[in-house]
Design a protein around this motif. Structure first.
Motif, short mmCIF file in Angstrom:
data_model
loop_
_atom_site.label_atom_id
_atom_site.label_comp_id
_atom_site.label_asym_id
_atom_site.label_seq_id
_atom_site.Cartn_x
_atom_site.Cartn_y
_atom_site.Cartn_z
N TRP A 1 -7.16 -0.54 0.59
CA TRP A 1 -6.65 -1.75 0.29
C TRP A 1 -6.78 -2.86 1.48
CZ3 TRP A 1 -2.91 -5.15 2.67
CH2 TRP A 1 -2.33 -5.98 1.78
N ASN B 1 -3.21 6.87 -7.76
CA ASN B 1 -3.77 6.13 -6.55
C ASN B 1 -5.32 6.05 -6.72
OD1 ASN B 1 -1.08 5.84 -5.33
ND2 ASN B 1 -1.45 7.59 -3.91
N ARG C 1 3.12 2.29 -1.76
CA ARG C 1 4.05 2.39 -3.07
C ARG C 1 2.78 3.21 -4.02
NH1 ARG C 1 6.11 -2.66 -5.92
NH2 ARG C 1 7.26 -1.13 -7.30
N PRO D 1 0.90 -1.16 -0.01
CA PRO D 1 0.19 0.07 0.10
C PRO D 1 0.85 1.17 -0.15
CG PRO D 1 -0.78 -1.48 1.61
CD PRO D 1 0.58 -2.11 1.09
N SER E 1 -1.35 3.12 -5.49
CA SER E 1 -1.93 2.32 -4.01
C SER E 1 -3.54 2.54 -4.05
CB SER E 1 -1.51 2.88 -2.75
OG SER E 1 -1.91 4.51 -2.68
#
Length: 450
Positions: free
Chosen positions: A317, A416, A310, A308, A313
């Motif tokens: 998650w 993201n 990175r 998560p 993301s």
């Protein structure tokens, strides 16, 4: 520690924007501690394939003739976003021996006489916003097909070999690029030359999994692997070359508004390379005694996850992971596994949920018939190349997308996002539906479309 290629490129670009080129290079040499054996030379960029075909030591092997129209199919999507069907022209893919060539650590270029060779066909070199100074031996671009080349004549930084296959590259340390460029090049060479495959040149700073991949598919009689440290060049009497299945720009300055029709690619060819490699993988897994987690053996469900913290993301998650865990999916982070363990895990699964990212490019080594749910943000303008490869490999694929939570610039693909759970439930219902009879455990090699 050597300066990263990204920081070196930024220094080159900043200096070139402020100073005349010769002065900029002088400052760059001082900053990078390059000695007086380094000089700046203007060199033309030429098509590696054209030179190989015209001047190869032996007749070249034509793996794909090129010029044919290609259609890359789009998958079905749950959630926002759109995957357009991509139409492009196939590349000419050749293999053959080039005499008296020099290659460089972490570089995409081959030097031969006064020319620099790059695997760029048609207008690929000029049709995309690519920063060529990302290559460590390029100071700056000086024309459409010309660069200011950083020539190094220091005798202590040159290795001489009679034969070699170069797997060196700007992004050879990246798993995604390795799976798209270097590993297919090796697999194709091994299929063509067998035990006569020459020594392999690899960058000294590649991850251990990359070298393990070469040993995994090379077998016990595999070729010698020679590590090339940063700053070293290798002169090769006979260099074996395999052109890539698609053009590989190594630093796109932005991914917004790309005309992807300018990228020539032959997706069924690379899918076929991986299908053949996957068909041999089971015997190699057994030979090496590679273990797979018992829960995966039983559940045959894997969440091929991305950490998560990175980029790309998923905001929720943990909630998604918990839902998948309840369905029996075992969460794995591929970067924490050796290459053989990655392959064994993929081939043990019937159902794989995978996140957008370089890790997804390991999936071509899964079995034909595997059901795949691909998680992504809505920016999927180039995904049809990957979905076409999955189709050629016999995978059952859908995409589950979610809205952006943070839109990245200048590379939107690194943004993201969030997976909306009500939308996810419909996609997971499809994942959990019965697999067609005989699929998921089939041992046959996928047959790519011609």
């Amino acid at each position: 520690m050597a300066t990263s290629l990204m920081n070196a490129m930024r220094a080159k670009c900043d200096l070139a924007a402020r100073l005349p080129m010769d002065e900029a290079f002088e400052v760059f040499c001082a900053l990078s501690e390059l000695d007086a054996a380094h000089a700046l030379r203007r060199r033309p960029l030429c098509d590696l394939g054209a030179v190989l075909e015209a001047e190869a030591a032996e007749p070249v092997i034509v793996l794909n003739p090129g010029g044919e129209p290609r259609v890359n199919r789009a998958p079905e999507i749950h959630g926002p976003g759109h995957v357009p069907e991509l139409r492009n022209t196939g590349r000419r893919i050749l293999a053959g021996w080039l005499e008296d060539a020099t290659v460089f650590a972490r570089s995409a270029l081959v030097a031969r006489g006064e020319e620099l060779l790059r695997d760029a066909q048609h207008d690929e070199l000029t049709s995309l916003p690519e920063e060529l100074a990302f290559d460590p031996v390029v100071f700056r671009r000086t024309g459409a097909a010309e660069v200011a080349f950083i020539e190094d004549t220091g005798p202590g930084r040159c290795l001489h070999l009679p034969r070699a296959l170069s797997l060196l590259g700007i992004n050879a340390d990246s798993f995604g690029h390795w799976m798209l460029e270097q590993l297919p090049r090796f697999l194709a060479t091994r299929a063509l030359l067998g035990a006569a495959t020459p020594p392999l040149l690899v960058d000294a700073d590649i991850p251990a999994q990359h070298a393990e991949a070469l040993r995994f598919f090379g077998g016990e009689d595999g070729p010698e692997i020679i590590e090339v440290p940063r700053g070293l060049r290798v002169r090769v009497d006979r260099l074996f070359c395999v052109l890539d299945w698609a053009y590989a720009p190594h630093l796109i300055t932005t991914d917004e508004g790309l005309d992807v029709s300018k990228v020539h690619a032959v997706v069924p060819w690379v899918a076929g390379v991986y299908a053949q490699a996957g068909a041999r993988a089971d015997a190699r897994i057994a030979e090496l005694g590679v273990a797979v987690a018992p829960q995966i053996r039983v559940q045959r469900r894997v969440f091929w996850a991305r950490k998560p913290a990175r980029h790309r993301s998923i905001a929720n998650w943990e909630a998604l992971r918990d839902r998948l865990d309840g369905l029996g999916y075992v969460t794995v982070f591929p970067e924490e596994m050796g290459f053989a363990a990655q392959v064994a895990t993929l081939r043990a699964a019937d159902r794989i949920v995978v996140q957008n990212g370089s890790g997804s490019l390991g999936l071509p080594l899964a079995r034909p018939g595997t059901r795949v749910l691909y998680l992504s943000h809505p920016e999927m303008s180039r995904f049809a190349w990957q979905s076409e490869a999955f189709a050629c490999l016999g995978f059952d694929l859908r995409v589950l997308s979610g809205p952006f939570t943070e839109r990245s610039q200048p590379w939107v693909d690194q943004s993201n996002y969030e997976i909306e759970m009500p939308v996810a439930e419909a996609a997971l219902a499809w994942m959990e539906a019965d697999l067609p009879h005989g699929r998921g455990r089939a041992m046959q090699t996928a047959r790519p479309r011609p």
